[in-house]
Design a protein around this motif. Structure first.
Motif, PDB file in Angstrom:
ATOM      1  N   PHE A 184       1.897   9.144   9.820  1.00 54.48           N
ATOM      2  CA  PHE A 184       0.947   8.800  10.887  1.00 54.48           C
ATOM      3  C   PHE A 184       1.244   9.720  12.065  1.00 54.48           C
ATOM      4  CE2 PHE A 184       0.397   4.712   8.721  1.00 54.48           C
ATOM      5  CZ  PHE A 184      -0.966   4.504   8.911  1.00 54.48           C
ATOM      6  N   HIS A 234      -2.495  10.577   8.410  1.00 55.97           N
ATOM      7  CA  HIS A 234      -3.616  10.032   9.158  1.00 55.97           C
ATOM      8  C   HIS A 234      -3.366  10.304  10.638  1.00 55.97           C
ATOM      9  CE1 HIS A 234      -7.111   7.713  10.080  1.00 55.97           C
ATOM     10  NE2 HIS A 234      -6.420   7.151  11.058  1.00 55.97           N
ATOM     11  N   SER A 276      -6.173   5.160   7.202  1.00 59.08           N
ATOM     12  CA  SER A 276      -4.845   4.567   7.334  1.00 59.08           C
ATOM     13  C   SER A 276      -4.556   3.560   6.215  1.00 59.08           C
ATOM     14  CB  SER A 276      -4.653   3.970   8.711  1.00 59.08           C
ATOM     15  OG  SER A 276      -5.464   2.868   8.874  1.00 59.08           O
ATOM     16  N   GLU A 325      -0.847  -4.503   7.798  1.00 56.60           N
ATOM     17  CA  GLU A 325      -0.506  -3.160   7.299  1.00 56.60           C
ATOM     18  C   GLU A 325       0.702  -3.238   6.373  1.00 56.60           C
ATOM     19  OE1 GLU A 325      -1.218  -3.888  10.511  1.00 56.60           O
ATOM     20  OE2 GLU A 325      -3.199  -2.945  10.444  1.00 56.60           O
TER      21      GLU A 325
END
Ligand code: GLV
Length: 324
Positions: A152, A175, A195, A223
């Motif tokens: 990320f 991402h 994501s 997540e």
């Protein structure tokens, strides 16, 4: 009269020496940092502050610091400073980018390898005298080579981590709010994904985003539930990017395999549940802490103050709109 500068806690001596050549320096040469009231009192009448990520320079504080011209943060992150308020007051804000990129990526990879191969757990086991004989699954962990690394944030540090991943023949997904250039994607063999897909497909998830309103709580219960049971989470970005309680619970229940954490939601406080777990490697916010890098960061901050107070554009200006 020479301008005066407040340095809020200890830095490497080369940084202080440079400041002293040009300015009167009020140097808090301790590691504790200054409580808010004292910081405010000592910052009054100063033209510059050399600050740390542990100093909260919020809007109310900046509103009251007349005459302040520059804040040089000894960190690449600057979420401890209300940059909008600083900009409103015409106060330049600087940080220390670039110099710490590889050092930070090294630590992210060290955490990744330690968590995957259970190095800290194995070391404690051996030091405690528990090793009696070789067995087939003693400290068996997770492979790194050829696995999928999800990143990320594809800024400088994300890219440096991707390069390390490529060195291990990893597939690298990423991402970011802004997609990287085609050249960079090609050079690092990066795959841009949303994501959720990154979380579903990665064996390792490494965080390299700044802390902003958008990234706060980026990794929470939902997540963590998307991640694979063998997944390992690495955070060298900022603690509040992850919901620490949700992570502690996921690690405790083995819903993900492990984590490597250098940053925490309320440093130096660490969720007590994490302290009791074997499947998490914890370091005290040391990602940029090589002697050479921390020395260079100290000097960079001083150089930014020297430039700013000489009326020049400081080399590492954050609020660039003040310089047009
Ligand atoms: C450290 O966390 C930094 O932002 O430099």
């Amino acid at each position: 009269m020479r301008p005066s500068v407040l340095v809020t806690k200890r830095i490497y001596p080369e940084g202080v020496e440079l400041l002293r050549k040009h300015f009167d320096v009020d140097y808090e040469a301790t590691d504790d940092g200054l409580p808010r009231e004292e910081l405010l009192r000592r910052a009054h009448g100063k033209q510059a502050i050399v600050s740390h990520l542990t100093d909260k320079l919020d809007g109310a504080m900046l509103d009251s610091l007349e005459g302040l011209r520059v804040i040089a943060n000894v960190a690449v992150g600057f979420d401890n400073i209300d940059v909008a308020a600083a900009t409103r007051h015409g106060i330049l804000v600087t940080n220390t980018p670039g110099v710490l990129t590889e050092t930070t990526a090294d630590l992210a990879f060290a955490l990744l390898m330690s968590a995957a191969r259970r190095i800290v757990e194995a070391d404690k086991f051996l030091h405690s005298g528990f090793w009696k004989c070789w067995t087939i699954d003693l400290m068996a962990g997770h492979d790194i080579y050829d696995r999928t690394l999800g990143i990320f944030g594809m800024g400088r540090i994300g890219q440096a981590v991707a390069r390390r991943g490529r060195g291990f023949s990893m597939r690298v997904l990423y991402h970011d709010s802004v997609r990287a250039s085609e050249e960079l994607e090609r050079e690092l063999s990066l795959e841009y994904v949303d994501s959720d897909r990154l979380l579903r497909e990665s064996d390792f998830v490494s965080l390299h985003v700044p802390l902003t309103a958008e990234t706060r709580g980026l990794i929470g219960k939902r997540e963590l539930e998307l991640m694979k049971p063998n997944a390992i989470l690495i955070n060298t970005a900022r603690g509040p990017v992850v919901d620490e309680a949700a992570l502690a619970e996921a690690l405790h229940e083995k819903r993900i395999a492990a984590a490597g954490l250098d940053v925490f939601e309320r440093e130096p406080h660490v969720n007590p549940l994490l302290l009791d777990l074997d499947n998490v490697v914890l370091t005290p916010h040391i990602a940029s802490a090589s002697v050479a890098t921390r020395r260079r960061m100290s000097v960079m901050a001083a150089e930014d103050v020297v430039a700013a107070l000489a009326g020049e554009r400081p080399p590492h200006l954050v609020n660039t709109k003040l310089w047009r």
